[in-house]
Scaffold this motif. Structure first.
Motif, PDB file in Angstrom:
ATOM      1  N   VAL A  98       0.840  -1.190   0.000  1.00  0.00           N
ATOM      2  CA  VAL A  98       0.000   0.000   0.000  1.00  0.00           C
ATOM      3  C   VAL A  98       0.880   1.245   0.000  1.00  0.00           C
ATOM      4  CG1 VAL A  98      -1.841   1.254   1.188  1.00  0.00           C
ATOM      5  CG2 VAL A  98      -1.780  -1.235   1.291  1.00  0.00           C
TER       6      VAL A  98
ATOM      7  N   CYS B 142      -4.884  -2.216   7.948  1.00  0.00           N
ATOM      8  CA  CYS B 142      -4.763  -1.119   6.990  1.00  0.00           C
ATOM      9  C   CYS B 142      -6.080  -0.362   6.935  1.00  0.00           C
ATOM     10  CB  CYS B 142      -4.419  -1.651   5.598  1.00  0.00           C
ATOM     11  SG  CYS B 142      -4.327  -0.345   4.363  1.00  0.00           S
ATOM     12  N   VAL B 143      -5.981   0.940   6.726  1.00  0.00           N
ATOM     13  CA  VAL B 143      -7.173   1.783   6.656  1.00  0.00           C
ATOM     14  C   VAL B 143      -8.066   1.381   5.477  1.00  0.00           C
ATOM     15  CG1 VAL B 143      -6.142   3.606   5.248  1.00  0.00           C
ATOM     16  CG2 VAL B 143      -7.935   4.191   6.894  1.00  0.00           C
TER      17      VAL B 143
ATOM     18  N   TYR C 274      -0.940   2.979   8.347  1.00  0.00           N
ATOM     19  CA  TYR C 274      -0.296   4.162   7.756  1.00  0.00           C
ATOM     20  C   TYR C 274       0.561   4.910   8.775  1.00  0.00           C
ATOM     21  CZ  TYR C 274      -4.478   6.902   9.277  1.00  0.00           C
ATOM     22  OH  TYR C 274      -5.502   7.495   9.971  1.00  0.00           O
TER      23      TYR C 274
HETATM   24 MO   LIG Z   1      -2.876   2.000   4.757  1.00  0.00          MO
END
Ligand SMILES: [Mo]
Ligand SMILES: Nc1nc2c(c(=O)[nH]1)N[C@H]1C(S)=C(S)[C@@H](COP(=O)(O)O)O[C@H]1N2
Length: 362
Positions: free
Chosen positions: A36, A82-83, A167
């Motif tokens: 990502v 992960c977002v 992130y």
């Molecule tokens: Mo992410």
């Protein structure tokens, strides 16, 4: 080490997985680990060093061998989230503790924040309150699951911050800046990601900036073209024929909304909630719909040409908090075969079956 390790000892697929999975995340199979954001560090011939700078008693610059050998090795087993809605359990990261490095560098009393800067072309960074980084026991990692970190996953050295969306874990760590005032990171400053990023509180995005009055007007006119409406709340609303070209609608809620014929060309609908919406004939050409949830939506005649479908959901998976049933697709739904590669196995499988039977693949 980190409290995420000790909470539970569930299996990845049993009931425990649900309790261990933050809201609206989906568990990836063990062998899948998506890349990502950036996929390579800045091209640079200089030897790799990690510096500690800013408000410290002893600024330091260490080559990687020295950094790794100077502090006790730790190898916590952690879950990452992960977002864009995928999680992975039981990732074993080996490295040294941020706390041990900072104990030597000596943050000055005025230090409140720590910013992790990547050796990256765009000067990628992310920040945390210093107290959080220490409480969460952030790790400077060199290996993942027993192997040196692959370059695309931050090798040779990255941060791993447990208990935050991923992130907050910078790849290709080059500098650690200790700061009195916060300095927003790349995702937080440029794209509206939440600065705290606690997955249990679903702190994905900051709230919308538009005033409620202006928003109401825009919705009444069914024209959101070019608007920036982070986290818009529009569940069940009749927005038939909505004009939303180029609109920024990350994390928007359109559950059971009537969006037949809506034009989302080049819009950003990442992580949007579109469950049960009427999206018949809607246009998503060139749109970013990464992580969007289309379960139970009517997608007959919808056009996804050139859209980015990474992490999208079209049908329920085991462990989903809420069941919505499968999206309705048929031969008039336009999805290109290569777009399926960006989906999880279960989601790709679901679409594939439909596309094969309807011949909609192109
Ligand atoms: Mo992410
Ligand atoms: N230097 C750098 N670090 C980064 C990013 C990035 O774009 N550049 N993306 C972040 C995001 S959003 C996530 S989810 C993770 C992804 O790590 P992975 O590619 O190893 O899965 O890295 C984080 N660290």
């Amino acid at each position: 080490m980190s409290d995420t390790v000790d909470q539970t000892t569930p299996t990845a697929t049993g009931d425990g997985a649900r309790a261990r999975l933050p809201p609206n995340q989906a568990l990836l199979p063990e062998r899948r680990w998506p890349v990502v954001g950036e996929s390579a560090p800045r091209p640079d011939d200089a030897p790799w060093t990690v510096s500690v700078a800013g408000l410290v008693a002893t600024p330091m610059t260490l080559d990687l061998e020295t950094l790794r050998g100077r502090y006790p090795a730790v190898a916590p087993v952690l879950d990452i989230h992960c977002v864009t809605r995928w999680s992975k359990f039981d990732m074993r990261f080996e490295g040294v503790r941020l706390a041990d490095l900072l104990a030597e560098a000596g943050p000055l009393p005025a230090t409140r924040f720590v910013s992790f800067v990547a050796r990256s072309a765009r000067g990628h960074s992310t920040s945390l309150p210093l107290a959080d980084a220490l409480d969460l026991d952030a790790i400077i990692a060199f290996t993942a699951n027993g192997a040196p970190l692959a370059q695309e996953h931050g090798g040779p050295v990255r941060m791993v911050v447990p208990g935050r969306y991923f992130y907050k874990s910078v790849k290709w760590l080059e500098r650690i800046d200790l700061l009195a005032e916060d300095r927003l990171g790349y995702w937080e400053g440029e794209t509206g990601y939440h600065n705290r990023a606690d997955p249990w509180a679903e702190e994905r995005y900051i709230a919308s900036g538009l005033s409620p009055v202006k928003l109401k007007k825009a919705l009444q006119a069914r024209d959101l073209s070019g608007q920036d409406l982070l986290s818009l709340e529009a569940d069940t609303i009749d927005l038939t024929g909505l004009a939303a070209r180029g609109a920024l609608l990350r994390n928007a809620r359109f559950r059971q909304a009537r969006l037949s014929g809506a034009d989302f060309t080049n819009a950003n609908l990442s992580n949007a909630h579109l469950q049960g919406a009427d999206l018949s004939g809607a246009v998503f050409r060139g749109a970013d719909v990464e992580g969007a949830d289309f379960r139970g939506a009517d997608l007959r005649g919808a056009d996804f040409t050139g859209a980015s479908l990474f992490g999208c959901t079209f049908t329920d998976e085991p462990g989903a908090a809420e069941a919505w049933g499968p999206a309705v697709l048929d031969a008039t739904t336009v999805v290109e075969a290569h777009q399926l590669e960006r989906l999880s196995e279960a989601q790709a499988g679901f679409l594939e079956t439909l596309l094969v039977h309807t011949g909609a693949s192109q």
